[in-house]
Motif scaffolding. Sequence first.
Motif, short mmCIF file in Angstrom:
data_model
loop_
_atom_site.label_atom_id
_atom_site.label_comp_id
_atom_site.label_asym_id
_atom_site.label_seq_id
_atom_site.Cartn_x
_atom_site.Cartn_y
_atom_site.Cartn_z
N GLU A 69 -18.39 29.83 3.77
CA GLU A 69 -19.72 29.20 3.73
C GLU A 69 -19.60 27.70 3.51
OE1 GLU A 69 -23.83 29.56 1.17
OE2 GLU A 69 -22.39 31.19 1.09
N LYS A 70 -18.68 27.29 2.63
CA LYS A 70 -18.47 25.85 2.41
C LYS A 70 -18.00 25.17 3.68
CE LYS A 70 -17.42 25.83 -2.54
NZ LYS A 70 -16.38 25.59 -3.55
N LYS A 71 -17.12 25.83 4.45
CA LYS A 71 -16.62 25.27 5.69
C LYS A 71 -17.76 25.10 6.70
CE LYS A 71 -13.26 26.17 9.34
NZ LYS A 71 -12.28 27.13 9.87
N VAL A 72 -18.60 26.13 6.82
CA VAL A 72 -19.74 26.06 7.74
C VAL A 72 -20.69 24.95 7.30
CG1 VAL A 72 -21.79 27.31 8.52
CG2 VAL A 72 -19.57 28.44 8.51
N ASN A 73 -20.95 24.84 6.00
CA ASN A 73 -21.84 23.79 5.50
C ASN A 73 -21.27 22.41 5.77
OD1 ASN A 73 -23.68 25.66 4.63
ND2 ASN A 73 -23.02 25.62 2.49
N ALA A 74 -19.95 22.25 5.61
CA ALA A 74 -19.32 20.95 5.88
C ALA A 74 -19.44 20.60 7.36
CB ALA A 74 -17.87 20.98 5.44
N GLU A 75 -19.23 21.59 8.23
CA GLU A 75 -19.37 21.35 9.67
C GLU A 75 -20.80 20.97 10.03
OE1 GLU A 75 -17.96 24.92 11.48
OE2 GLU A 75 -15.84 24.44 11.10
N ARG A 76 -21.77 21.64 9.41
CA ARG A 76 -23.17 21.31 9.66
C ARG A 76 -23.49 19.90 9.17
NH1 ARG A 76 -26.13 26.82 7.65
NH2 ARG A 76 -25.63 28.08 9.47
N ALA A 77 -23.01 19.55 7.99
CA ALA A 77 -23.26 18.21 7.45
C ALA A 77 -22.62 17.16 8.35
CB ALA A 77 -22.72 18.12 6.03
N GLU A 78 -21.42 17.45 8.84
CA GLU A 78 -20.74 16.52 9.74
C GLU A 78 -21.53 16.36 11.04
OE1 GLU A 78 -16.67 16.81 12.23
OE2 GLU A 78 -16.43 17.03 10.05
N ALA A 79 -22.04 17.46 11.58
CA ALA A 79 -22.82 17.41 12.82
C ALA A 79 -24.12 16.64 12.59
CB ALA A 79 -23.13 18.82 13.31
N ILE A 80 -24.75 16.85 11.45
CA ILE A 80 -25.99 16.13 11.14
C ILE A 80 -25.71 14.64 10.98
CG2 ILE A 80 -27.76 15.81 9.35
CD1 ILE A 80 -27.68 18.88 8.97
N ALA A 81 -24.61 14.29 10.31
CA ALA A 81 -24.26 12.88 10.12
C ALA A 81 -23.94 12.23 11.47
CB ALA A 81 -23.06 12.76 9.18
N LYS A 82 -23.25 12.97 12.34
CA LYS A 82 -22.90 12.44 13.66
C LYS A 82 -24.17 12.22 14.48
CE LYS A 82 -19.86 13.41 17.56
NZ LYS A 82 -18.92 14.37 18.15
#
Length: 181
Positions: free
Chosen positions: A136-149
């Motif tokens: 879940e942390k990995k998925v959240n980090a990927e989502r945060a990275e996508a949102i930041a991008k």
Amino acid sequence: MAVKIRLQRHGKKNFAFFHIVVADTRAPRDGRFIEQLGSYNPNTNPATIILDADKALAWLNVGAQTTIVTRRILSYEGVLLRKHLQGGVAKGALTQEQADKKWNEWKALRDAKISAKKAGLVKDAADKAKVALEAEKKVNAERAEAIAKKAEELAEAARKAAEEAAAAAATENAEEAPAEA
């Protein structure tokens, strides 16, 4: 009258639990019984067994037969071992103290095995929860990275639009300035 130690089904469909009873062999499975010895719930892990071992041993000593499942339950609870040891005491092969010592050693080993299984189940559940949390942390980090991008791309697009608007305004001002002169 032939007597059996057997299971009597209770509970709802696909979630049964059983009473361990002594019954006449001619009685229906869930019908009349002579005495209730305990209960067996296979829905828990490990299965929950509540048994009056002394009553079960007394019934075995007077000739009650067991079904396959109840034989395994009685063996798991040590009733059959106790019956075997009492037979040795009656024949004079063992003393009562030796029989009690063997019984207590077996009981300690069995209790250790059960507690190890329970601890293993708790550890497995904790490990699964930890793996799920990491995923879940990995998925959240990927989502945060996508949102930041995406936010960075929007900011870049807004900056370019502002530059183009400024450049268009500058060229417009430059075209108007010579016309006035």
